[in-house]
Structures are given as C-alpha cells and as structure tokens.
Design an enzyme around this catalytic site. Sequence first.
Site, PDB file in Angstrom:
ATOM      1  CG  ASN A 119      22.944  -1.313  81.189  1.00  0.00           C
ATOM      2  OD1 ASN A 119      21.832  -0.837  81.389  1.00  0.00           O
ATOM      3  ND2 ASN A 119      23.858  -0.711  80.468  1.00  0.00           N
ATOM      4  CB  SER A 128      18.892  -1.855  71.496  1.00  0.00           C
ATOM      5  OG  SER A 128      17.554  -2.194  71.203  1.00  0.00           O
ATOM      6  N   PRO A 134      17.391  -0.322  67.800  1.00  0.00           N
ATOM      7  CG  PRO A 134      17.932  -2.449  66.974  1.00  0.00           C
ATOM      8  CD  PRO A 134      18.458  -1.346  67.853  1.00  0.00           C
ATOM      9  CD  GLU A 159      20.439   9.057  77.523  1.00  0.00           C
ATOM     10  OE1 GLU A 159      21.459   8.583  76.990  1.00  0.00           O
ATOM     11  OE2 GLU A 159      20.353  10.249  77.838  1.00  0.00           O
ATOM     12  CB  CYS A 195      24.852   2.479  76.739  1.00  0.00           C
ATOM     13  SG  CYS A 195      24.965   3.661  78.091  1.00  0.00           S
ATOM     14  CD  GLU A 206      18.434   9.349  81.116  1.00  0.00           C
ATOM     15  OE1 GLU A 206      19.350   8.510  81.198  1.00  0.00           O
ATOM     16  OE2 GLU A 206      17.233   9.081  81.362  1.00  0.00           O
TER      17      GLU A 206
END
Length: 485
Positions: A154, A230, A232, A251, A285, A459
């Site tokens: 993204n 993500s 997972p 993240e 996110c 971050e």
Amino acid sequence: MTYPTQPTASHFINGEYAEDTAGTPIDVIYPATGEQIATVYAATPALIERAIESARAAQITWAAMTGTERGRILRRAAEMMRERNHDLSVLETYDTGKPYQETSVADATSGADALEYFGGMAATLTGEHIQLGEDWVYTRREPLGLCVGIGAWNYPTQIACWKGAPALACGNTMIFKPSETTPLCALKVAEILHEAGLPAGVYNVLQGLGDVGGALVTDPRVDKVSLTGSVPTGRKVYAAAAQGIKHVTMELGGKSPMIVFEDADIDNAVSGAILGNFYSSGQVCSNGTRVFVHKDIKEAFLDRLSTRLKAAVIGDPMQPETSFGPMVSERQMNIVLDYIEKGKAEGARLVCGGTRLDRDGFYLTPTVFADVADDMVIAREEIFGPVMAVLDFEDEADVMARANDTEFGLAAGVFTRDLARAHRVAAGFEAGTCYINTYNDAPVEAPFGGSKASGVGRENSKAAIAYYSQLKSVYVRMGDLEAPF
Ligand code: NDP
C-alpha cells in the site's frame, strides 16, 4: 506504456541495478487500467547470495563512518526525493493506483521526512557513562548488522524509507524486499540513496514472492527482520525469525475502532471517518473501520457521510482532481467484493456503494454498512478496502469493551468535545496509536506501531532507534582485581 523514472532492472545490489531473467517473472499491472506496465523477475538464489554478501561487507565500512557522515548522505537523499517528488509520485501512482492527489503529498514526501529525521539523528546516537565509585561502565550503541525489510503493497516508497532510514542511521545495512504487487518504487529509493553518496551494498532491493522473503528471513547472516504485512504473514515471519533469535519489528494489520460520541462535531467526525476508511481506497493498515456512533446522532452522521461521499471524484488517478482511485489489484478487489457480499448476507444495511465500477481497472465505490453487529464478519476481519462498518452504542463503558474486543490493536480514535472523556477513552484503548478528534496522522516525529496481534516494535520517532541498534556494556576497573584464589 512509458512513464517517468522507470527503474532499469528488477533488483538493486551492491550499488547498481541487477537482473537475472532466470527468476520467476512478475507482471506489474497499472491498477487504473489493468494494463501491464513492466515485468520484474524474482531474485534467484545467486542474486540473494550476492545481496547478502555485499550488504555484510558494506556494513563494516558503513558502521565505521561517523554518524554525521552517515546522516549527511541520508539528508541529501531526502532533498533529492523532494526535488523529484513529481516523478516519484507518478511512479507511486503507477505502482499502486493511488490518486496523484495523494501520492504527491503522502509518499515520497513521507519517505523524505524519514530520511531527513533519522539523518539528523544519526550524529546524536550515543551510549552513556555509569560511574561506580572509581570504576565505571560505559555503553556503546551499536548497529545490529544486516537488516531485512519486507514491505506491503500500500505504501511502497514510504515503507522502503521508514525501514531504511533508521536502519542506516544506526550503521546497519539493509536488503529490502517489496511486495510483488508494487515492486517499482523501492528501486528508485535505492537509486537516489546511492546518488546521494551511499556506499555500494548499504541499501539493496530484491524482488520476489514470499519465498524470497523467507530465504532472507532464515539466513543466519541476517540479524534483524522488519515486516509490514498482514497478521498471518507476521505469524510466519516472526516464527521463522525466532529460529535464529533475530531482532524483529512487526507492523501488521488492524480492525481499528473509531468512537463518535453524541457531543462530537459531526462534520469533523465524518471527516475522520472518511480519512480513516477511504483514503488510498481504504488500503491503510491503521484505518478505523469499526465506526461506533452514538445512537442519538447516528442518522445525522449517516446523512452527512452519504452527502460528503457523493463529492468523491472517482476516476483516473493521474488527474489532479481525482480523490478516489482503484484497488491495488484484481485479487484485492475480489477479496473486498466478497466481504461486501458477506456483509449483505449477514443482514447489515448497505447505506451506499458496494459495487464495482463498469470500467477498466479495479474500481470499487466507497461502501458504508450501518446496523452492523459486533459478531459479523465485516466487523471482525480486516477487509483492507473501502468498506466502513457503522455500529451503534449508548454507553461509554460498553462501547469501550466492544472497541477492545478484537485480537488487533493497531489504532483507535475518539471524537468528542469532552476533554476528560477524550483522554479517558484514549487511555482505555488497547492500541498502539490513538487519535483524539483526528484520524490517521503519521508524522515521523511520533512512534507508530501496534499492540496485541497488530505488531511488535515501533517505527518512526526516537523509539525506532531501539529496534535498529543494541547496547553493549563495557565494565572498566581502575584498581587491582581481587579473586577468591
Ligand atoms: P502480506 O502479509 O500478504 O505480505 C507482506 C509482505 O510479506 C509481502 O512483501 C509478501 O511478499 C511477504 N511475504 C509473504 N509471505 C512471506 C513469508 N512466508 N516470508 C517472508 N515474506 C513473506 O501483506 P500485503 O502485502 O497484502 O499488505 C496488506 C497487509 O499489510 C494488511 O494486513 C495491512 O494491515 C498490513 N499493513 C500494516 C501496516 C502497519 O504499519 N502496521 C502498514 C501497511 C500495511 P509477496 O506479497 O510478494 O508474496
């Protein structure tokens, strides 16, 4: 199709572009039209080896430079990114489909901020002196070594810089693996860093799918892994990194709550809900996708929201007036369409949107569901698209419990005019990043990251230094040393 600042090969290794067409071809698709604009090739084992070897060799000389010297290069790169913002923004739009209206203010500029901020900080990184009578201990702040950055699709420029800037400021080297969906932008970051004077091998880019990321994460010569992705994927990468007891920053995803109390300024709350659900076509996110609205103002909020959404300009992302672009890929569009069908099937009320536009490219309309219940799939799972779930509430304690009832803990927001309530609610949120009467700000000066399943580490800001360096304690004895025998 041609576009400015086209990278000239798939990878950037040891200070130069590198290619090996024996790797799996990856088609780069412009999301606004579905056209293929480039092909990159996944890194072969030989290229992975070259990148690791050059990054390890370069780390020794890079760390031996002074912080002032390292910082000067990062700040020069920041300036160059700002000078080239137009071309970098056009490339970001080709890579992601995000409107130029967004990319020209939020991507290369945000990356430049990180390079400037950590470039400025590089010379200030120190250990401390601890006096123990006539003896003492001093600490050295040392780099970790070779860091691997793995990015989501993204914010390809921003993520490449948010990971690279603090890593390099601390004297580490980096191999960055972009998402295979958006492979182009990180190459320009590497190119600019080297044009700014970065020694060869300090910042490298390797393309590939999860297997290339996996090979990097498990290599014993890699000291740290920083993933944006993500939950997972985070579980897999964290577990793989744990095998080598590597440092990590994770993240990860979210399903963040935004609470709108009855005393909120409705227009501001609607602005927050729009920024927190539809910016980047919802592919952010930290989005506040569970919007809890007090029942007394729910209909007024939905009316105002529907009116404001009609003003969205959906279309060609290169046009400066376009404020809502396509999804990043056909795959992501179909994932989101499936969630929209689930929302309808579960009985949520579709207030607006919910459709694919009948045109080339991967366009959805901004979608709002009302009367959403806490246990619906659209209220529990991260959709990563322009789908807002509006839920009702009446009582503060009740809504707080519902807001926190999720495995995620990335972000959370509250809209109210009541000062005490705003801070009480922020304190009660189980989330790493909270907003009061605003949403989705991410300045480099402030720590950013998640709690619970949304991540490990932070971050940006001074806090990031702790995740890219380690302290060594050195004990110094002034007198004779006694021993029992
Ligand atoms: P993914 O988790 O699918 O992928 C993230 C990256 O990890 C990609 O580069 C991917 O490669 C790579 N990868 C996948 N499997 C492995 C593996 N086994 N070992 C090493 N690397 C691997 O995320 P998306 O790209 O779909 O991005 C969306 C997700 O990112 C959302 O959940 C979103 O919330 C999160 N995100 C979090 C942010 C934060 O700061 N907290 C910011 C932005 C996004 P490839 O895709 O090429 O296979």
